[in-house]
Design an enzyme around this catalytic site. Structure first.
Site, PDB file in Angstrom:
ATOM      1  CG  ASN A  53     -28.773  -3.212 -29.176  1.00  0.00           C
ATOM      2  OD1 ASN A  53     -29.512  -3.324 -28.206  1.00  0.00           O
ATOM      3  ND2 ASN A  53     -28.635  -4.175 -30.061  1.00  0.00           N
ATOM      4  CB  CYS A  76     -35.962  -4.748 -27.465  1.00  0.00           C
ATOM      5  SG  CYS A  76     -35.000  -5.212 -28.909  1.00  0.00           S
ATOM      6  CB  CYS A  87     -37.188  -8.730 -27.550  1.00  0.00           C
ATOM      7  SG  CYS A  87     -36.213  -8.976 -29.038  1.00  0.00           S
ATOM      8  CD  GLU A 137     -23.498  -3.990 -30.750  1.00  0.00           C
ATOM      9  OE1 GLU A 137     -22.993  -4.589 -31.716  1.00  0.00           O
ATOM     10  OE2 GLU A 137     -24.597  -4.290 -30.250  1.00  0.00           O
ATOM     11  NE  ARG A 157     -20.065  -7.864 -26.436  1.00  0.00           N
ATOM     12  CZ  ARG A 157     -20.523  -7.758 -27.690  1.00  0.00           C
ATOM     13  NH1 ARG A 157     -20.961  -6.610 -28.154  1.00  0.00           N
ATOM     14  NH2 ARG A 157     -20.520  -8.802 -28.482  1.00  0.00           N
ATOM     15  CG  ASP A 171     -24.703  -0.943 -32.449  1.00  0.00           C
ATOM     16  OD1 ASP A 171     -25.770  -1.411 -32.010  1.00  0.00           O
ATOM     17  OD2 ASP A 171     -23.952  -1.562 -33.233  1.00  0.00           O
ATOM     18  NE  ARG A 193     -27.319 -13.106 -29.813  1.00  0.00           N
ATOM     19  CZ  ARG A 193     -27.625 -11.855 -30.138  1.00  0.00           C
ATOM     20  NH1 ARG A 193     -26.767 -11.125 -30.815  1.00  0.00           N
ATOM     21  NH2 ARG A 193     -28.775 -11.331 -29.790  1.00  0.00           N
ATOM     22  NE  ARG A 230     -18.225 -11.752 -31.978  1.00  0.00           N
ATOM     23  CZ  ARG A 230     -18.841 -11.055 -32.880  1.00  0.00           C
ATOM     24  NH1 ARG A 230     -18.570  -9.794 -33.011  1.00  0.00           N
ATOM     25  NH2 ARG A 230     -19.713 -11.626 -33.670  1.00  0.00           N
ATOM     26  CD  GLU A 233     -20.963 -14.046 -31.368  1.00  0.00           C
ATOM     27  OE1 GLU A 233     -20.610 -13.842 -32.539  1.00  0.00           O
ATOM     28  OE2 GLU A 233     -21.690 -13.286 -30.736  1.00  0.00           O
ATOM     29  CD  GLU A 262     -34.050  -7.946 -25.749  1.00  0.00           C
ATOM     30  OE1 GLU A 262     -33.353  -8.976 -25.751  1.00  0.00           O
ATOM     31  OE2 GLU A 262     -34.629  -7.517 -26.753  1.00  0.00           O
TER      32      GLU A 262
HETATM   33  N1  SER Z   1     -32.845  -7.964 -29.342  1.00  0.00           N
HETATM   34  C1  SER Z   1     -31.824  -6.993 -29.434  1.00  0.00           C
HETATM   35  C2  SER Z   1     -30.603  -7.556 -30.102  1.00  0.00           C
HETATM   36  O1  SER Z   1     -30.526  -8.747 -30.308  1.00  0.00           O
HETATM   37  C3  SER Z   1     -31.437  -6.464 -28.076  1.00  0.00           C
HETATM   38  O2  SER Z   1     -30.799  -7.437 -27.329  1.00  0.00           O
HETATM   39  O3  SER Z   1     -29.714  -6.824 -30.437  1.00  0.00           O
HETATM   40 ZN    ZN Z   2     -34.661  -7.462 -28.600  1.00  0.00          ZN
END
Ligand code: SER
Ligand code: ZN
Length: 502
Positions: free
Chosen positions: A436, A461, A298, A433, A468, A415, A328, A339, A330, A347
């Site tokens: 979302n 978003c 986003c 999760e 997941r 979530d 990410r 994960r 983690e 998105e």
């Molecule tokens: N931007 C939102 C988030 O990081 C949806 O992916 O959770």
């Molecule tokens: Zn987003």
């Protein structure tokens, strides 16, 4: 304030200036009696020392700038006098915070931060004018409020409130699907940590999930597809708040300092001779990172509308992105395929009026329910949680829109969580999760100056994480298509032949 010359001859005029300043210059714009005040002043050759106090809306540092400019204006002509430079020896700011601190609070630039209950005293020493003018002060106050609130919330656990729950479903499978996929060689860990190589069986499954999301949720609601860059420059994350809130989770991107092969010659030679990477030499050839790998899609979608005006008849703008993989870091949090440090997400981003955002939520939640109930037949629930934009910007008080109750009903993150039988009982285990949905108010439309012709713009978003969705599904239904719900089995079709590794 350092003057351009000795001001002894201007003593009388200075005296008059300061007397007048308290009732005029420093009172301007404040309710009667609430202006800033020059408490004392003195002159030593070409330096004027001033002590300023303020309890009202005219901040002491603004008052200083007013005094500085005022001296130039009032005495400049007559005495050929002006202030060359101003600096602050001591700036003491008293304010209250919502929660008394539970531990020592430190922040950069502060000489000290001390508390008496919820009363905070922030002391700065040797502050230059740029610092005052750029309004670091207010951000320092926000940061202290934020850190004390953070200490308070820490250990209380995240905000979480269930709002909907699907019917209970019979448990068909109780293994950890990641383990079974590794055994069956559907997936292979690596080549770097937190990453997976997906082989045909699971790749097909992820692609079917993607197709379901697009055909059953996004297309019916009217979303159009866009493709964004995976490389996100820091200025985008400064605007969204990610830069300050999640710097420990980014994968950073460095560019070559130059493409000129001669600059890389030593590096190349060393690689050819040693067949190792000479890291020190590499460091010399790279620019420092100025960007990171996509964390969510986003921010870049919002960036694409920077300073744009959206035609009223094009609202709501409904877009989705599915090509930018997210990275990410983690660290300790990795587990199986659910994960990971690199994942695939669709998105959707929606921009429009508040009413349009609420309507989108109704429509999308309906479509999501249809997918999870009728096609994937999952056991799942929805919960209101700390909004993702607050979590990712690391803020409590820094976000000025989180607390208002009316706003809470329309803004925030929901979530979607799936029961993972291999983790234990429904009541005690952590659900996954797997998706979302958020409405973020005007946070990002404001940050990127996205306007409409007439209306206030909100946005939101939703993260559709394919790993997941897939692990939630497999954890409940198992790896054998015989156990899959008919709606999914039909879409999946025949299992690909896969690979026969000896
Ligand atoms: N931007 C939102 C988030 O990081 C949806 O992916 O959770
Ligand atoms: Zn987003």
């Amino acid at each position: 304030m350092k003057l351009n010359r000795c001001a002894k001859e201007a003593m009388d005029d200075l005296e008059a200036f300061f007397i007048k300043a308290n009732s005029e210059l420093l009172a301007r714009g404040a309710p009667p009696g609430e202006g800033a005040r020059v408490v004392s002043w003195s002159l030593a050759d070409d330096v004027i020392y001033v002590e300023i106090a303020s309890e009202g809306p005219i901040r002491a540092h603004d008052a200083l700038l007013r005094v500085k400019n005022g001296i130039g204006k009032e005495l400049g002509k007559k005495h050929r006098m002006g202030v060359r430079k101003s600096s602050v020896d001591v700036y003491e700011i008293a304010f209250s915070v919502d929660y008394p601190p539970m531990e020592v609070v430190t922040i950069p630039f502060a000489a000290s931060v001390s508390f008496n209950g919820t009363e905070c005293t922030l002391r700065l020493e040797n502050v230059d004018e740029v610092f005052l003018r750029e309004n670091y002060i207010d951000r320092m106050i926000s940061l202290i409020r934020d850190k004390t609130a953070g200490q308070h919330y820490m250990g209380k656990g995240e905000y979480w409130k269930e709002i909907w729950r699907s019917p209970r479903r019979e448990t068909l499978y109780q293994n950890d699907p990641t383990e079974e996929m590794v055994e069956r060689k559907w997936i292979k860990q690596g080549p770097t940590k937190g990453k997976w190589f997906l082989r045909p069986e699971i790749t097909k499954l992820m692609r079917i999930m993607e197709r379901i999301a697009i055909e059953e949720v996004l297309a019916p609601v009217g979303f159009q597809e866009v493709i964004a860059s995976h490389v996100v420059p820091f200025d985008i994350w400064i605007k969204t708040g990610h830069m300050g809130g999640s710097p420990n989770e980014f994968y950073y991107v460095s560019e070559p300092a130059t493409r000129d092969p001669s600059a890389w010659e030593t590096f190349s030679d060393l690689v050819k001779i040693t067949r190792k990477v000479p890291y020190e030499e590499l460091g010399k050839c790279l620019s420092g990172p100025r960007a990171g790998i996509c964390y969510a899609q986003c921010p870049v979608i919002y960036w694409s509308f920077t300073n744009e005006t959206l035609a009223d008849d094009s609202l709501p703008v409904l877009l989705f992105e599915r090509t930018a993989n997210s990275g990410r870091y983690e660290s300790g949090g990795r587990h199986g395929m659910e994960r990971v440090d690199e994942f695939h997400r669709i998105e959707p981003v929606y921009i429009g009026t508040k009413e349009q955002m609420l309507e989108i939520r109704e429509n999308m939640l309906d479509r999501y329910k249809h997918v999870f109930n009728d096609i994937l037949e999952l056991e799942w629930r929805m919960a209101r949680v700390t909004p993702f934009y607050m979590q990712q910007s690391g803020g409590f008080g820094l976000d000025d829109q989180g607390s208002n109750e009316e706003a809470e009903k329309s803004k925030g993150t929901i979530d979607f969580e799936a029961y993972m039988p291999y983790r234990g009982s429904r009541e005690e285990s952590e659900w996954l999760e797997f998706q979302n949905f958020s409405i973020v108010g005007d946070k990002y439309t404001r940050a990127f100056n996205i306007k409409s012709q007439t209306k206030e713009l909100w946005s939101g978003c939703s993260g559709i994480g394919l790993e997941r969705w897939s692990t939630a599904f497999l954890a409940q239904k198992g790896l054998s298509p015989d156990g899959w719900p008919a709606g999914f089995r039909e879409r999946y079709g025949k299992m690909p032949p896969g690979l026969h590794l000896l």
